[in-house]
Write an enzyme that holds these catalytic residues in place. Structure first.
Site, short mmCIF file in Angstrom:
data_model
loop_
_atom_site.label_atom_id
_atom_site.label_comp_id
_atom_site.label_asym_id
_atom_site.label_seq_id
_atom_site.Cartn_x
_atom_site.Cartn_y
_atom_site.Cartn_z
N LEU A 97 28.34 -5.06 93.93
CA LEU A 97 27.57 -3.82 94.10
C LEU A 97 27.82 -3.16 95.45
O LEU A 97 28.00 -3.84 96.46
CB LEU A 97 26.08 -4.13 93.96
CG LEU A 97 25.69 -4.81 92.63
CD1 LEU A 97 24.19 -5.14 92.64
CD2 LEU A 97 26.05 -3.94 91.43
N HIS A 98 27.83 -1.84 95.43
CA HIS A 98 27.93 -1.05 96.65
C HIS A 98 26.85 0.02 96.62
O HIS A 98 26.06 0.09 95.67
CB HIS A 98 29.35 -0.47 96.80
CG HIS A 98 29.84 0.25 95.59
ND1 HIS A 98 29.24 1.40 95.12
CD2 HIS A 98 30.87 0.00 94.74
CE1 HIS A 98 29.89 1.82 94.04
NE2 HIS A 98 30.88 0.98 93.78
N GLY A 137 26.90 3.02 95.89
CA GLY A 137 26.91 3.85 94.68
C GLY A 137 26.02 3.23 93.62
O GLY A 137 25.13 3.91 93.05
N HIS A 138 26.21 1.94 93.35
CA HIS A 138 25.35 1.25 92.38
C HIS A 138 23.89 1.31 92.84
O HIS A 138 22.99 1.54 92.04
CB HIS A 138 25.72 -0.23 92.27
CG HIS A 138 27.10 -0.50 91.77
ND1 HIS A 138 28.09 -1.01 92.57
CD2 HIS A 138 27.65 -0.35 90.54
CE1 HIS A 138 29.20 -1.17 91.86
NE2 HIS A 138 28.96 -0.77 90.62
N GLN A 152 28.56 9.41 88.26
CA GLN A 152 29.47 10.49 87.87
C GLN A 152 30.90 10.25 88.34
O GLN A 152 31.79 10.99 87.97
CB GLN A 152 28.97 11.82 88.43
CG GLN A 152 27.99 12.49 87.49
CD GLN A 152 27.38 13.73 88.07
OE1 GLN A 152 26.94 13.74 89.23
NE2 GLN A 152 27.33 14.78 87.30
N GLN A 206 33.92 8.44 81.41
CA GLN A 206 33.05 7.39 80.85
C GLN A 206 31.66 7.96 80.56
O GLN A 206 31.07 7.69 79.52
CB GLN A 206 32.96 6.23 81.84
CG GLN A 206 31.82 5.26 81.56
CD GLN A 206 31.85 4.05 82.46
OE1 GLN A 206 32.70 3.20 82.33
NE2 GLN A 206 30.90 3.96 83.39
N VAL A 256 28.75 8.71 95.29
CA VAL A 256 28.45 8.39 96.69
C VAL A 256 29.78 8.17 97.40
O VAL A 256 30.67 7.48 96.88
CB VAL A 256 27.56 7.12 96.79
CG1 VAL A 256 27.28 6.78 98.25
CG2 VAL A 256 26.25 7.34 96.03
N ARG A 278 36.82 -1.31 93.50
CA ARG A 278 38.28 -1.50 93.67
C ARG A 278 38.78 -1.08 95.05
O ARG A 278 39.91 -1.41 95.40
CB ARG A 278 39.04 -0.76 92.57
CG ARG A 278 38.88 -1.41 91.20
CD ARG A 278 39.83 -0.81 90.17
NE ARG A 278 39.82 -1.58 88.93
CZ ARG A 278 39.12 -1.27 87.83
NH1 ARG A 278 38.36 -0.19 87.81
NH2 ARG A 278 39.18 -2.03 86.76
O1 PAF Z 1 31.00 1.65 85.03
C1 PAF Z 1 30.97 0.41 84.87
O2 PAF Z 1 30.70 -0.37 85.78
C2 PAF Z 1 31.26 -0.17 83.49
O3 PAF Z 1 32.24 0.57 82.83
C3 PAF Z 1 30.00 -0.30 82.61
C4 PAF Z 1 29.37 1.04 82.30
C5 PAF Z 1 28.99 -1.20 83.32
C6 PAF Z 1 30.36 -0.95 81.29
O4 PAF Z 1 30.94 -2.20 81.46
#
Ligand code: PAF
Length: 280
Positions: free
Chosen positions: A30-31, A33-34, A145, A150, A173, A184
């Site tokens: 997690l960063h 953004g999350h 976003q 996705q 972010v 990444r």
């Molecule tokens: O954006 C992500 O981290 C992934 O694609 C998700 C939405 C958690 C699905 O595995």
């Protein structure tokens, strides 16, 4: 904060739950953004669940599933501090039990851009997200976003399958120098990290051309490509000037505006970024 690892335990937790539930699906590492998604979800729901699951089906055979960065103890510490109620950390066989063969596809949206470069990627994303929607039955689900395509795939699947929930898009972010936060980014060497700022500069140049009145998709694309070409470590995969909902390539940007989407190799690391343009 409760931590659950099995679908059976999750069913039990969900059965007794009152109030609104917010869901933040993640692949961990997690960063900020999350955490911006988590904080928004915390403020808008009575209960908050986060999933940490590196979803194998959204990685191609030659992609980085095995080396995708993972640090569960750190993730759990961060989520605890955000007052998350539940973190779900399933093993792959909980999500894909023996004999699994039912997939969700969103064909048109999934074939363009990111989908063309990563065949099967959105089938994996759509399948795991649909499964999480079924398991959690949240009122709201939060997605960044930065993964713009996705987000559109998930919105489409939620509408098409009639999930009674709101998909909440959350802003990108960025680092102070403009690089969009991504798990990444940890793959980048110091020189590559510096080079990676070219994605944001290229998007800014495209946006400036649009604001100055340029509406030709081809010429806007050329402006973005020109900036990317100035960085020797950057190898563009695609540069899209596309409709914000369908992601169809645009000859001319019209009343619906456009989204610029980029995928660029910086050394062995593939980064994506985007910028949504609406008429002022
Ligand atoms: O954006 C992500 O981290 C992934 O694609 C998700 C939405 C958690 C699905 O595995």
């Amino acid at each position: 904060m409760r931590r659950l690892e099995t679908v059976a335990a999750l069913h039990e937790w969900r059965r007794d739950l009152g109030g609104s539930l917010g869901l933040v699906p993640t692949m961990g590492f997690l960063h900020e953004g999350h955490l911006s998604l988590v904080r928004r979800a915390r403020g808008e729901n009575d209960m908050l669940a986060v999933t940490v699951f590196v979803n194998p089906t959204q990685f191609g055979p030659r992609e980085d599933f095995a080396r995708y960065p993972r640090d569960l103890p750190r993730d759990l510490g961060l989520l605890e501090r955000e007052a998350v109620d539940l973190v779900f950390v399933p093993d792959p066989q909980e999500i894909y039990p023996e004999g699994f063969q039912t997939y969700v596809t969103v064909p048109e949206l999934s074939e363009r851009w990111e989908g063309a470069s990563r065949p099967g990627h959105f089938r994996g994303v759509a399948t795991v997200v649909a499964k999480l929607f079924v398991l959690f039955r949240p009122e709201r689900a939060y997605f960044g976003q930065k993964d713009y395509q996705q987000l559109q795939v998930i919105r489409r699947l939620a509408r098409d399958l009639g999930f009674p929930l709101t998909v909440v898009p959350c802003p990108i972010v960025r680092e102070p120098d403009g690089l969009a936060l991504s798990s990444r980014n940890s793959y980048l060497s110091p020189a590559e990290r510096q080079a990676a700022t070219v994605l944001f500069r290229a998007l800014q140049a495209g946006e400036a051309a649009y604001r100055a009145g340029e509406r030709s998709g081809h010429r806007l694309q050329a402006v973005v490509k020109e900036v990317l070409a100035q960085e020797p470590l950057a190898k563009p995969d695609y540069v899209a000037v596309a409709d914000p909902e369908t992601l169809e390539e645009l000859d001319e940007v019209g009343a619906r505006g456009a989204v610029f989407c980029l995928a660029v190799w910086i050394g062995a690391t593939r980064l994506i970024d985007n910028c949504l343009l609406a008429r002022p």
